[in-house]
Design an enzyme around this catalytic site. Structure first.
Site, PDB file in Angstrom:
ATOM      1  N   SER A  46       0.829  -1.210   0.000  1.00  0.00           N
ATOM      2  CA  SER A  46       0.000   0.000   0.000  1.00  0.00           C
ATOM      3  C   SER A  46       0.861   1.257   0.000  1.00  0.00           C
ATOM      4  O   SER A  46       0.523   2.246  -0.654  1.00  0.00           O
ATOM      5  CB  SER A  46      -0.927   0.000   1.215  1.00  0.00           C
ATOM      6  OG  SER A  46      -1.821  -1.088   1.134  1.00  0.00           O
ATOM      7  N   LYS A  68       0.476 -10.972   5.900  1.00  0.00           N
ATOM      8  CA  LYS A  68       0.732  -9.627   6.403  1.00  0.00           C
ATOM      9  C   LYS A  68      -0.607  -9.094   6.869  1.00  0.00           C
ATOM     10  O   LYS A  68      -1.527  -8.918   6.062  1.00  0.00           O
ATOM     11  CB  LYS A  68       1.289  -8.719   5.310  1.00  0.00           C
ATOM     12  CG  LYS A  68       1.389  -7.260   5.775  1.00  0.00           C
ATOM     13  CD  LYS A  68       1.768  -6.278   4.676  1.00  0.00           C
ATOM     14  CE  LYS A  68       1.753  -4.853   5.240  1.00  0.00           C
ATOM     15  NZ  LYS A  68       1.939  -3.824   4.205  1.00  0.00           N
ATOM     16  N   SER A  92      -2.511  -6.048   8.547  1.00  0.00           N
ATOM     17  CA  SER A  92      -2.382  -4.628   8.896  1.00  0.00           C
ATOM     18  C   SER A  92      -3.553  -4.116   9.717  1.00  0.00           C
ATOM     19  O   SER A  92      -3.641  -2.922   9.969  1.00  0.00           O
ATOM     20  CB  SER A  92      -2.265  -3.791   7.608  1.00  0.00           C
ATOM     21  OG  SER A  92      -1.132  -4.159   6.871  1.00  0.00           O
ATOM     22  N   GLY A 151       1.573  -5.777  10.090  1.00  0.00           N
ATOM     23  CA  GLY A 151       1.501  -4.871   8.957  1.00  0.00           C
ATOM     24  C   GLY A 151       1.780  -3.425   9.300  1.00  0.00           C
ATOM     25  O   GLY A 151       1.595  -2.553   8.462  1.00  0.00           O
TER      26      GLY A 151
END
Lengths: 306, 306, 306, 306
Positions: free
Chosen positions: B56, B175, B177, B201
């Site tokens: 991201s 991962k 987040s 994350g």
């Protein structure tokens, strides 16, 4: 900011584990004080720091004001003097909260646990909540513990309000049930000078909370598995993190089952398996179905608790 | 459940810190590969386990497919062979995700980080997502790492889907987040037999994640404060929790500032203060105002980093 | 506010019903342009104002850019000149959105329907979105229609941004799929001077939208029940509200079934019952189970449509 | 499903406009019954169908049980016999709700408006809520009106529960404040045979609600602009939709200002401008700042009401 002059922090040490006591009801739905005292006798051998009454697990929104106070009185009388009694005194209005807080102090509470008012949540800005808590803290004869529980109230006490209130001499700490560990760390970090005390509001993130500086926990699961939670607390205090992790992981599923998954009906059912009185909830909380009860039981047995 | 036969876990060790690289753009908005390589040279001295591209923080939704692949190629060539390269290959459709994953493997990625598709979130049930990931994992020549990031996608990969996918031999880990530390613990607890690897994350809950059994972190803040994050990782690995806590707490506000608070524009601005190229974001991400920049700077200086 | 000088509103009359065309795929998952043209031939007899391609119902996030453009070209060639063609051209970045908008204009679109970018939703403030749309509108050779669809994007284009953008001469209106009828009324009320046109984004609130001043609707259900929706539109225009209500109420459940409840797989299945080609969706959208298909069918038959 | 035998619908006609009365407080925060009666005298000339007391606008969560009952008694005595008195009797527990409902009937209420219990929202499934309302309806000597207000409670009474409860002979209708016009239409559509009556819970979607078959509205704004709301109701009943729309649109901003935007403090301030007693709210609801008051005033004047 609050204009209250800084002062010495009240000598209220919240470090340790607190069960938020379930309220026993008779089959007819009346508060069963004898059963409550029976449970307390069973808890007496465990090294709890104290007890919370009228927390969310106590079905406090279902109790009449006189019942709320009678529970406080009864628990006070049943407790040894070295155990703290925290009483949930939050109401929607500031005036009712103050009145209830004062009454609970008179009934023997050592501190008041004050949940965020939430019905007019659109108007419950950080500023409004800060003013609410400051007025309660001013008027309260006992220290106030903030209580943020978004799963029930639909709002979180904003971080800025927590930090401002941490400076008030009659605000001792916070029970945070939101489970946002970053936020818990921030609260610890930003209130170090004030000696503000953070309590994890659930056994699900108790180890993680200790890791970032919490001093204890108010955990529904302590109604059921009090000994392992006290053991987890000791491992954390002693820095035995590997053992703490193993224990924490075994508690996750039972904890989720008696909170998010099956709520207080699940908590009370599990209490019965461990020798406590659980009994019914008041409606509209509904008893578990046999399938739910089986799933609950499996959760405890799969993790080695039954 | 998935019908894939169990097999030996691929020998991909994800333990450690990964910066999700920011993508440098020129003032005209083109990917600046030279700046990217310059940043990588500066990161070379830090003990990162590897790098994520097209996470991201890499503004991947703003990159054309050919840009996404070119970034992978360039980073691969710039990295020493002992550093892992995880490439974000998630697209909305299964077919596009497979195609991108295969291309990224050809471009040199060691593993594919696959974000949850989210546009039709009402239809993205656990079952649909499980099938999506299983098809991608089947088709991928490199191990797949699940990626759940509710702040961006508006959905969380359901726990049940994570647990089912953890049994797939080509799914190496996740991962996560979302920052729900209870959930992270549950994932660790329920996938122990499979050797499934959990990566935090965000730096906001890195210590807490280690405390419950995560093996590393993909942290935007590592673009800026890579050395302290690697130090935090070492303290956690070595069980030096008190030091780890002190360091973790000092990282909370800078981390919040370059993620939730000011996003990638904040991250890139802070990178410049620490000797890296930050540069502009692509629109509609907007540059910080001077007041925001000042607030960002204060966050770093108040915690002793500037 | 926007600095664009006021000018005459482009002469694009959006009043009427637009089906957001489903995109037919072959069993192998390729776009089936012949089926698309076949459906258009069947729609030709209905008094639609025009057609939307690459709306949410068109699975646009699952189409490659060249597929998106080819669909526009094919539909343009198949349409009589008096039918409008609105093409969804929204991408995450401003630059990609502009590029796609220009390409779609070249491929024959009369207007561009531009969905809110949403991946970095925390950064998509009203200001950021306003700037995004203003830049797209400046660069677009065809009028722009704003598109707010919170069920998919997880964000709503803020009212203030809508009102500011309504003053831009190349912004013709909005497709609002949020269903907040108070907000729709406010948009109508506050943009009356600008001649800004509001389209209901779903058949579920089409009558209510007309009641507060909308000029038309982009309704997934029009892929299936085009004739009754055009009939509903005529009743509303003619002020025959009692008849309109009776018809609206019979459309509510079928509409919910092909949108919220069963999504595009439900929409495509229902299309087949009414003589159109539906076919499969691209993964991860999953086909209906037999039980879901039965429930979908019952929804149509119970309301007298099958 | 409910086992209650079907019976004739009680002859309680809810068609029309109801102001949910604000509760006047003295500067010291006591209920000011004289001011309440004064406001009622002023409202007497308006063609309201009746009045709601202890709705959300009445600050009911801030009133003690005895205050709640005294308000009902006073309003009953002050009202002509042809005006309905609906009293909000919802509490968190089923037993308290029943007790309050019975008391309010004794105090003169014609019907009970029962808000969804919400503190344990995770446990408030459709089934639990259905059972709650069924028990209240069984025990209530007066008809029950369901009350769903998600902005305050954080939950919506599920459609399925509404439809099941609509069959109960002592459930007269629903006040729905959620503003989801599709849902309102569905409720009308699916309860036609039962004669179940739908009341819009806000002036923001009053016209739209009439358009889909609602019979009236409980609108906070009626405390301020009662005449125009009664006029809007007449225009809707008479099918004069164009005039109705013009009026509805001019009411949107004032309505938003006294509900979402400025809440009850805004409502009470605006009441003063129109000749009613407003006065203070109980804390933690805070008075408007001068800037907010100015913005509120502008909202009324810009729409021609001041």
């Amino acid at each position: 900011g609050l204009s209250t002059p800084p002062g010495p922090r009240p000598a209220l040490d919240l470090a340790g584990i607190f069960p938020p006591l379930a309220t026993p009801f008779s089959p007819a739905g009346e508060v069963d004080y004898a059963r409550l005292e029976g449970n307390l006798r069973r808890y007496a051998s465990l090294p709890f720091r104290g007890f919370v009454v009228q927390g969310s697990s106590g079905e406090y929104p279902y109790l009449a004001p006189r019942e709320r106070l009678e529970v406080v009185s009864r628990v006070r009388r049943a407790l040894p003097g070295d155990r703290l009694l925290l009483a949930g005194s939050g109401c929607e209005s500031t005036r009712a909260t103050i009145e209830m807080t004062v009454s609970m102090a008179q009934a023997g509470a050592d501190a008041a646990l004050v949940v965020t008012p939430c019905y007019y949540r659109g108007a419950m800005s950080g500023t409004a909540l800060e003013r609410h808590y400051a007025e309660v803290a001013e008027a309260s004869p006992i220290p106030v513990v903030l209580y943020s529980v978004p799963a029930n109230t639909g709002l979180e006490l904003p971080l800025e309000a927590v930090l401002a209130l941490a400076q008030h001499p009659n605000v001792a700490g916070i029970k945070d049930s939101g489970g946002d560990i970053t936020r818990l760390g921030l609260i610890v970090h930003k209130t170090r000078r004030e000696g503000f005390q953070v309590l994890a509001g659930s056994a699900g993130f108790l180890l993680a909370s200790y890791a970032v500086g919490a001093v204890g926990g108010v955990c529904a699961l302590a109604n059921v598995l009090g000994a392992p939670l006290c053991q987890l607390e000791r491992l954390c205090r002693e820095g035995r993190w590997q053992e703490a992790r193993d224990l924490q992981l075994r508690l996750l599923e039972p904890n989720a089952a008696v909170t998010r998954r099956f709520g207080i009906p699940g908590l009370k059912k599990a209490m019965e398996w461990f020798g406590y009185y659980g009994g019914p909830c008041r409606a509209p909380l509904a008893p578990l179905s046999p399938a739910q009860e089986e799933e609950l039981r499996e959760t405890f047995s799969a993790n080695g608790w039954l």
